[in-house]
Enzyme design. Structure first.
Site, PDB file in Angstrom:
ATOM      1  N   CYS A  83       0.845  -1.200   0.000  1.00 21.65           N
ATOM      2  CA  CYS A  83       0.000   0.000   0.000  1.00 21.65           C
ATOM      3  C   CYS A  83       0.882   1.253   0.000  1.00 21.65           C
ATOM      4  O   CYS A  83       1.647   1.462  -0.936  1.00 21.65           O
ATOM      5  CB  CYS A  83      -0.995  -0.019   1.153  1.00 21.65           C
ATOM      6  N   HIS A 182      -3.960  -4.314  -0.216  1.00 21.66           N
ATOM      7  CA  HIS A 182      -3.619  -4.836   1.112  1.00 21.66           C
ATOM      8  C   HIS A 182      -3.697  -6.364   1.098  1.00 21.66           C
ATOM      9  O   HIS A 182      -4.779  -6.933   1.278  1.00 21.66           O
ATOM     10  CB  HIS A 182      -4.599  -4.302   2.163  1.00 21.66           C
ATOM     11  N   GLU A 184      -2.799  -8.315   3.383  1.00 21.91           N
ATOM     12  CA  GLU A 184      -3.185  -8.759   4.727  1.00 21.91           C
ATOM     13  C   GLU A 184      -4.690  -8.653   4.958  1.00 21.91           C
ATOM     14  O   GLU A 184      -5.207  -9.213   5.932  1.00 21.91           O
ATOM     15  CB  GLU A 184      -2.402  -7.976   5.790  1.00 21.91           C
TER      16      GLU A 184
END
Length: 204
Positions: A83, A182, A184
Site C-alpha cells: 500500500c 492490502h 493482509e
C-alpha cells in the site's frame, strides 16, 4: 521451517500489526525493525503503510533509515512494499506537495482522477511475463484503499487493476516488489501472494 526472519519496517505505519499477524500465520518468523542494526539482521524487508507519503518519509528520515533501507535493497536483499509502502519505493510523490521517496523503483506517485479514490475489491490483471510468481495470482481479487497511484515505466509494472482505466497494482524491479492493495486484508488470495513472494525472494 527456515530460520530466515522477515524484518517489518516500524516507522509508525498503521497496519504494522496486521501485516505481522499475516506473516506469522504463514509460518515465517518476523521482527519489527526501526534501526540499521535490526534491518541488517533481517533476511527480507517488508514495508507496510497507511496514511500520507510526506509524514511516512519524514518518519523514516527521523529514524535515519532511508539510506540503510536503500543499501539493504541494493545489496540484493528482498524488499516488499505494501500500500503506502509500495508508493514509498518511488522516486517522488506529489501528495501534499513534492516529497522525495526511496528511489528504489522508478516512478512518481500522483492523485487518482475520475474516480478520485480506489476503494474496495478489485481483480488483479498480471501484465508481466509468464513465469513470474505474480502470474499465479492473475484474476484474483484484492482489497484496495488509496487515492494516489504509482505511475511507473511499463518495464516495472507487473500488475494492474481496472477502473475507467488501468491503475498500477504491482511493481517489480529485480529483488523489489510493491503491492498497492492490502494482501493482509485480502483473505486467501492475499495469503497466497505474500507467501509466494516471500519464498521467491528468500530463495533467490
Amino acid at each position: 521451517m527456515s530460520k530466515s526472519t522477515i524484518g517489518i519496517l516500524d516507522y509508525g505505519a498503521g497496519n504494522t500489526a496486521s501485516v505481522r499477524n499475516t506473516i506469522s500465520k504463514l509460518g515465517f518468523r518476523s521482527r519489527l525493525v526501526n534501526t540499521k542494526a535490526g534491518l541488517n539482521n533481517s533476511s527480507l524487508l517488508l514495508i507496510p503503510g497507511v496514511g500520507a507519503f510526506p509524514s511516512a518519509m519524514k518518519a523514516l528520515n527521523n529514524l535515519e533509515l532511508v539510506e540503510p533501507v536503500k543499501e539493504f535493497a541494493h545489496k540484493g536483499n528482498g524488499v516488499i512494499g505494501v500500500c503506502l509502502g509500495m508508493q514509498l519505493l518511488a522516486d517522488l510523490s506529489y501528495e501534499h506537495g513534492r516529497t522525495k521517496g526511496l528511489e528504489l523503483i522508478p516512478g512518481e506517485v500522483k492523485p487518482i482522477v475520475e474516480p478520485s479514490w480506489h476503494i474496495g475489491w478489485n481483480n488483479l490483471e498480471v501484465v508481466e511475463q509468464q513465469g513470474s510468481i505474480v502470474s499465479e495470482s492473475d484474476g484474483d481479487s484484492f482489497y484496495f484503499n488509496h487515492a494516489y497511484e504509482f505511475q511507473a515505466p511499463i518495464e516495472y509494472i507487473a500488475g494492474v487493476a481496472r477502473l475507467d482505466r488501468s491503475v498500477v497494482s504491482v511493481v517489480k524491479k529485480n529483488n523489489i516488489y510493491g503491492f498497492q492493495f492490502h494482501p493482509e486484508k485480502s483473505q486467501q488470495a492475499g495469503l497466497k501472494l505474500i507467501k509466494n513472494t516471500i519464498e521467491e525472494l528468500l530463495n533467490a
